[in-house]
Enzyme design. Structure first.
Site, short mmCIF file in Angstrom:
data_model
loop_
_atom_site.label_atom_id
_atom_site.label_comp_id
_atom_site.label_asym_id
_atom_site.label_seq_id
_atom_site.Cartn_x
_atom_site.Cartn_y
_atom_site.Cartn_z
N GLU A 502 -21.24 32.33 31.65
CA GLU A 502 -21.99 31.08 31.65
C GLU A 502 -23.47 31.30 31.94
OE1 GLU A 502 -20.32 27.88 33.88
OE2 GLU A 502 -18.39 27.97 32.86
N GLY A 503 -24.00 32.36 31.36
CA GLY A 503 -25.41 32.69 31.55
C GLY A 503 -25.55 33.85 32.51
#
Length: 841
Positions: A502-503
């Site tokens: 998620e990043g």
């Protein structure tokens, strides 16, 4: 008289600058002040006339819009366009996605604390509480993490069935579609509780409720798509995944090589259907090996002009059922022995109709914005909740271990060397939970805070790493020996997973938090960007003129405010509360003003090159992040009724965060390309020196005491994870021993005094206890309590061991990828879909 007037004028100018008014107020104040000086003093004509001529010129040049725009604004606009950083379509969509919220207040340099404190405190509805105490608690008791990670490398079939039947895949899907329709708060509480038992189970439950087809369909799907897919997702008939990352593109969405071409094809027996021919290759896709419905991100092209004149239609999202011809599901990845379902997939000439594009035709080209807006919510819930669960696990059970385990005849938690990491675990956990709850409060009132979600994803996963590393240091051998009795081993192994997905954290810190926040949350920068890009030259110049001069007033206000608050160290600024937290609000107002000033100076002097100065951007992002985390701590303290027992935790957080901000400022000043600018900012921000230090030793001691003894503060700190006093669970064994340690503490104190006075000389506690009983220092019941404590302590301190066969099996078991050569059981999810291939372990 003249001196008095001069002082009054200086004071008025200082006050005006402090509050940062617009240009019109400055011009008016200047005219009034000059009139007062002329009429109220004996100023000579040869002084007043030049002043009036200068004032008239200034009023005409600054106060008359037409003149100002022609001679000042237009040249500045031309220069601004030259230094303005380039912005791709995906970057522009990312900037425009989501909402700004409390981050905008922190960027203002003068946050309105009342807005923060008026936010509703976190709460669950009666139905949500029942779900948490019922099915979620039951699921936790079903989970055997050692069986999942070591023996099965998957969740057992009964767990999969329970997750589906109880609606864990449909927590956020509205009730009208058969889902639970729960709040972000409940979603977070479920993930946090499951994470304290099994990371694999937590990941399995959280992914369908964050970035996936369900969330995308709820926000952007057509009515037909929602009516068909959402009930199936809510019932667990469809297992979703979302395929974004590929071998050649991760965070850089503009580089996505996966493509779709508008054409005609066959769809479920119907010929000449207008749709998309897809080709893709993805990896790291959670639930990918068992999914039945893939969400895909790709770049869409229309070379034959079937939809219009444009050929590159931009990033688009589609839904592809697993049984669509051309879809290939690869073998499983092995994410650091945390066996949630994760793997690659690919598609070769996969045809889907336009009705499978999320949002239908209207959704074409808007895929990146859809992803960013949904990610801003999911990223603010899932991994932060998992991280808080890990912090609470370490706080409760490593703290208990430190109270139970003894060395040199005292609990190891009393060693000063152990106090520092224990205090850090407790303090960071309190801060993480506060940030989690504040963000959830924003999500539940309709905010989509993209910058804040990046802040808490990055900082909470990093603090999770710090907490578990500290727990490993404290627990030593009991932490590194894997087995059914090790509560932190698998949580330790999962750290890089949370850091990466998620990043990736490195990019989130260096490019997203400040890079996005500087434009999105700043009150004027985005307005200046839009004005500079406005094709209507007259309107663009007018908009730029307004934004520019408001920005200059904003900059001057923060300059004066930073210097004033720096000289007073914030003491004369207002605060919304009285009591022990008042001083912290004043310090944060000072740091907010300093941050806003430095952010503006960095953007103005570095321009587009700041985008490439990732380490400077990261330090500014760190300051913004610590401001948000500190705000959350103060909000939590107020929401929970200013619990006096929690004050050590609040004090620890509010000493640690300003110190971190101070260090980020120091490194920022030191590394600005033009060193004199750094020296000047250092004088303005910290005119009386650097006042902040890390939490002092006595405060560490007070925080550690919360973890070393039973109490309400410890229970509040660790509320929401799986807790049991049942000795069938490892948590229950530790809890029983911890409570017993508190009961026998007075007895052990008596023995210590007797030993120091020479009345007893035994080398271990039981020998000392028997000697003390013989001398009448303790009674039989107290000796029994010591014996029970010794039994419980041995149970807790013991680690798992295996026979030679078991050890070989643990180290040399067949990997999931090689197990395919032998018959494999059908996965429970696949049993429900007889027409699809089985997945392998």
């Amino acid at each position: 008289m003249m001196l008095t007037g001069l002082l009054i004028t200086i004071g008025a100018v200082w006050a005006l600058a402090y509050w940062g008014p617009g240009i019109s107020i400055w011009v008016g104040a200047f005219a009034v002040g000059l009139t007062s000086v002329t009429l109220g003093t004996d100023i000579r004509w040869y002084v007043s006339v030049p002043l009036w001529l200068f004032a008239t010129a200034a009023v005409l040049l600054l106060g008359v819009p037409h003149i100002r725009r022609r001679y000042i604004t237009a040249p500045l606009l031309r220069q601004f366009r030259k230094v303005m950083p380039g912005m791709s379509r995906t970057e522009r969509e990312a900037l425009e996605a989501g909402t700004v919220w409390w981050d905008a207040e922190l960027f203002s340099g003068n946050p309105h604390w009342g807005r923060l404190l008026r936010l509703p405190r976190p709460h669950l509805s009666t139905e949500e509480r029942a779900f948490l105490d019922g099915p979620t608690e039951q699921l936790c008791r079903m989970l055997d993490d050692w069986q999942i990670t070591h023996e099965e490398q998957d969740l057992p079939p009964a767990v999969w069935d329970f997750i589906r039947s109880e609606g864990f895949f449909g927590l956020i899907i509205p009730r009208r579609y058969g889902g639970r329709g729960f709040s972000a708060q409940l979603h977070s509480e479920v993930v946090m509780k499951l994470a304290s038992r099994s990371v694999a189970a937590a990941v399995t439950a959280m992914v369908p409720n964050s970035l996936g087809p369900g969330k995308l369909l709820m926000s952007y799907g057509t009515r037909e798509q929602r009516d068909y897919y959402l009930p199936r997702l809510a019932r667990g008939e469809e297992i979703p995944c979302f395929a974004l990352t590929g071998p050649d593109a991760g965070s850089d969405a503009g580089a996505i090589p996966d493509s779709g071409v508008i054409c005609h094809g066959e769809w479920r027996g119907e010929q000449n259907v207008l749709g998309v021919r897809l080709n893709w290759e993805k990896r790291y896709i959670t639930l990918g090996p068992v999914c039945t419905l893939l969400g895909l991100a790709f770049r869409l092209y229309d070379p034959d002009g079937l939809l219009g004149e444009r050929q590159d239609l931009g990033i688009t999202l589609a839904l592809a059922p697993r049984d669509t011809p051309g879809v290939e599901i690869g073998d499983r990845h092995v994410p650091l022995d945390i066996p949630f379902q994760n793997g690659p997939n690919r598609g070769r000439d996969v045809f889907v109709p336009l009705t499978q594009l999320i949002g239908g035709r209207e959704g074409i080209g808007h895929g990146w914005r859809m992803l960013v807006e949904c990610l801003s919510e999911g990223r603010g819930i899932s991994l932060p909740s998992l991280s808080v669960g890990a912090g609470k696990l370490a706080s409760r059970y490593t703290g208990a271990y430190a109270a139970i385990r003894r060395q040199f005849n005292i609990p190891i938690g009393r060693f000063e060397g152990i106090e520092k990491p224990l205090a850090r675990i407790a303090g960071l956990t309190y801060q993480m939970d506060a940030a989690r709850n504040l963000t959830l409060g924003g999500l539940d009132i309709g905010e989509r805070p993209s910058v804040i979600s990046a802040i808490i994803k990055y900082h909470l996963t990093e603090k999770y790493r710090q907490c578990i590393n500290d727990a490993m240091d404290i627990q030593g051998g009991s932490g590194i020996c894997l087995g059914p009795n090790n509560l932190i081993g698998r949580v330790y192994q999962a750290i890089p997973i949370a850091i990466t997905v998620e990043g990736a954290n490195i990019l989130t810190r260096s490019m997203i938090i400040f890079g996005q926040g500087a434009v999105r949350a700043h009150p004027w920068v985005l307005k200046e960007f839009k004005a500079a890009q406005n094709p209507d030259r007259c309107q663009g110049l007018a908009d730029f003129d307004h934004a520019l001069f408001e920005h200059l007033g904003f900059l001057l206000g923060n300059l004066v405010r930073s210097l004033f608050l720096g000289l007073t160290r914030g003491r004369l600024s207002s605060a919304p509360v009285r009591g022990p937290a008042r001083r912290y609000y004043q310090r944060l107002r000072w740091m907010s003003a300093a941050f806003a000033l430095c952010a503006d100076v960095a953007m103005m002097t570095l321009g587009g090159s700041l985008k490439r100065k990732e380490r400077l951007s990261a330090r500014l992002g760190d300051i913004l992040s610590e401001l948000y985390l500190s705000s959350a701590v103060l909000k939590r303290f107020e929401d929970e009724g200013r619990q006096q027992d929690d004050l050590p935790l609040v004090n620890w957080c509010m000493e640690q965060s300003p110190y971190q901000m101070q260090e980020a400022f120091r490194l920022l000043f030191r590394n600005l390309p033009w060193r004199p600018l750094g020296w000047l900012l250092r004088i303005v921000v910290f005119p009386s020196g650097a006042p902040f230090t890390e939490p002092h030793d006595r405060l560490d001691h007070d925080v550690t005491a919360i973890l070393l003894r039973p109490g309400a503060a410890r229970d509040r700190l660790t509320r929401g994870i799986f807790i049991s006093d049942d000795p069938a669970f490892r948590e229950g064994q530790i809890e029983q021993a911890f409570l017993q340690a508190a009961r026998v503490a007075p007895i052990e104190k008596t023995l210590g005094k007797a030993r120091r006075s020479g009345l007893i000389d035994g080398r271990d506690l039981l020998t000392q206890g028997r000697q003390a009983l013989a001398q009448g220092l303790i009674d039989t019941e107290e000796l029994g309590a010591l014996e029970e404590m010794q039994r419980l302590r041995r149970t807790v301190v013991a680690v798992d061991s295996f026979s030679d066969w078991g050890r070989q099996h643990a180290l040399g078991r067949e990997a999931p990828s090689t197990a395919r050569s032998t018959p494999a059981n059908i996965h429970p999810i696949e049993e429900a879909r007889h027409d699809r291939a089985s997945s392998t372990r």
